[in-house]
Scaffold this motif. Sequence first.
Motif, PDB file in Angstrom:
ATOM      1  N   LEU A 547       0.834  -1.193   0.000  1.00  0.00           N
ATOM      2  CA  LEU A 547       0.000   0.000   0.000  1.00  0.00           C
ATOM      3  C   LEU A 547       0.876   1.253   0.000  1.00  0.00           C
ATOM      4  N   HIS A 556      -0.160   6.861   7.098  1.00  0.00           N
ATOM      5  CA  HIS A 556       0.469   7.659   6.050  1.00  0.00           C
ATOM      6  C   HIS A 556       1.666   8.383   6.668  1.00  0.00           C
ATOM      7  N   ALA A 573      -4.592   3.583   8.319  1.00  0.00           N
ATOM      8  CA  ALA A 573      -5.092   4.185   7.084  1.00  0.00           C
ATOM      9  C   ALA A 573      -6.455   3.614   6.688  1.00  0.00           C
ATOM     10  N   PRO A 574      -7.409   4.461   6.347  1.00  0.00           N
ATOM     11  CA  PRO A 574      -8.740   3.986   5.938  1.00  0.00           C
ATOM     12  C   PRO A 574      -8.709   3.000   4.777  1.00  0.00           C
ATOM     13  N   GLU A 575      -7.811   3.199   3.804  1.00  0.00           N
ATOM     14  CA  GLU A 575      -7.774   2.279   2.676  1.00  0.00           C
ATOM     15  C   GLU A 575      -7.315   0.881   3.102  1.00  0.00           C
ATOM     16  N   GLY A 578     -10.381  -0.708   4.834  1.00  0.00           N
ATOM     17  CA  GLY A 578     -11.344  -1.137   3.834  1.00  0.00           C
ATOM     18  C   GLY A 578     -10.909  -2.384   3.097  1.00  0.00           C
ATOM     19  N   ARG A 579      -9.613  -2.478   2.814  1.00  0.00           N
ATOM     20  CA  ARG A 579      -9.111  -3.654   2.091  1.00  0.00           C
ATOM     21  C   ARG A 579      -9.259  -4.908   2.943  1.00  0.00           C
ATOM     22  N   SER A 582     -13.199  -5.862   3.253  1.00  0.00           N
ATOM     23  CA  SER A 582     -13.783  -6.362   2.000  1.00  0.00           C
ATOM     24  C   SER A 582     -13.220  -7.728   1.638  1.00  0.00           C
TER      25      SER A 582
END
Length: 591
Positions: A547, A556, A573-575, A578-579, A582
Amino acid sequence: MTPLLLAVSLLGPVLPIESAEDKPTIVGHWLGVLEVGPTKLTLVMHVGPGEGGSLEGSLDTPEQRAFGVPLETIALEGRSVRFEDPANNARFEGELAGDGETISGTFTQRGIVIPLTLSRAEAADLPRPMEIPGRLQGIWEGPIELPMGQTLRVALRVEPIAGWPGQRSAFFDSLDQGALGIPVSAISLEGERVRFEIKAIAGTFEGTLNEAGTTIEGTWSQSILKLPLTLEKVEKLTERARPQEPKPPFPYRVEELTFENPEAGITLAGTLTLPEGDGPFPAAVMVSGSGPQDRDETLLGHKPFLVIADHLTRAGIAVLRFDDRGVGESTGEFATATSEDFASDALAAVRTLRNRPEIDREAVGIIGHSEGGLVGPMVAARAPEEVGFLVLLAGTGVTGKEILLHQTELIVRASGLSESLIRVQVDSLRTLLSLIEEGRVDELSEDELHALMRDLTAGLEPEDREALENSNPPLAEATNLAVERLQAPWFQFFLEYDPKSALKRVRCPVLALFGEKDVQVDPAQNAKQIEDALASGGNDRVVVEVLPGLNHLFQHAETGSPLEYGAIEETFAPEALGRISSWIREATGRD
């Protein structure tokens, strides 16, 4: 040599083992910190021999300006330690570690039970009343300016002591590292020149107090570094925001629980979060990185596991996170444990979830961070029918020796040292590791070992060599400490263990995530190794991703240096969150 020792400590502090023939003793000085919400209170226990083989002692709570409070009862039975302070309705019960260096237990006062670990300390390093000029009384805060443009907030606190006229106590806080209440060993004001020393971290400060008495401008010295530091007088310490930390009420169920690890004979304590509804739900056990970690993996004011658990539970995934053995409310001994022991604990957690009616027993997996990313595959290889998936966050794909050497180079480089000093740090560590591997380190006298380390500095520029030899702690002392840590059980297992042996036997779906700027577990060194090991075992249900812009904690970051962790407000980190959610939903057939 501090960068070398810093790299070693980041992988987990491990203590020397006491000989079985040694008789346990608690005579001496003990230092710990009580944490009640955001409040931290230093507690010092002094223990000496009493009459007829008994023990006697006293307590200090320096922040409360209380010193020498007598203990009515203090006892050591086997390795069980107990003391009582009836005047303040307080008592402590704990267990002395096998190495005799820590006592882990609970402090109880007026019905409130607080986990407390006491560590042995030298008398000179304890907070104590000192004759400190009144002009220095107050809170002084400022940023140490680091070589790569980073800053590290620190503070000096000088406080009066009731009943001790003219006496004051002094503490040093490394705010962004979460190290608070470090006793100041010595402090002086001569004219306008201020000097203080903190022996516990081998640091000193010298500066000039301005005419208004509001600023001290000077230099912070630690190891071979001399860094600018300006302290300003403030009313209260500044606090870093942690905007991602969830606050109740929560839209899910929260259950505090304990579960047994019958293999180890210990009880582990944790928190289970369950989505609303009847289930059965997919579930994840969270396994922390190295070092003694609580259930939230609390680090520098961040609680990564709390943030991850909150996100996943809102996404319909149950989460069990638990205190490491010997930490918080979990029993057992941390200091002598290895990754194999932590794998046994994680398997006990998996089995606990599989026996819950709200949980889909075929969809219970492990999320492991750092060392936890090494532990997860060990569990999945051992119990392939019980582990439904793995999420490896900065997991390792090569031996601990390879990790440590590479990590040391990256961390020291991120600290801004010259290439020649970086080479000396790495070469010194490689030499020590080789001596330990070959069983030769015990054959050398201390003088021979120190001479060997000095020889490695021969190619340095004169100013670099002088700085290293005059570093604080001295080169010889730093070498002794490194050898002691590297020979401890956890390190011995970590250095030799190759995670590929377990990865090749993993059959469940795997998501392996890395931060591009991780300098502790470099994705360039580990990502492909993990992917190839899983593939060689025939596992084709694997996703490996790096990432962009994230560090070892999946924040970050600018450089990825550990010195940035506490200064960054973001916890995870939000991403990345989310990964993870999901992928788990997809892997367990929920999407």
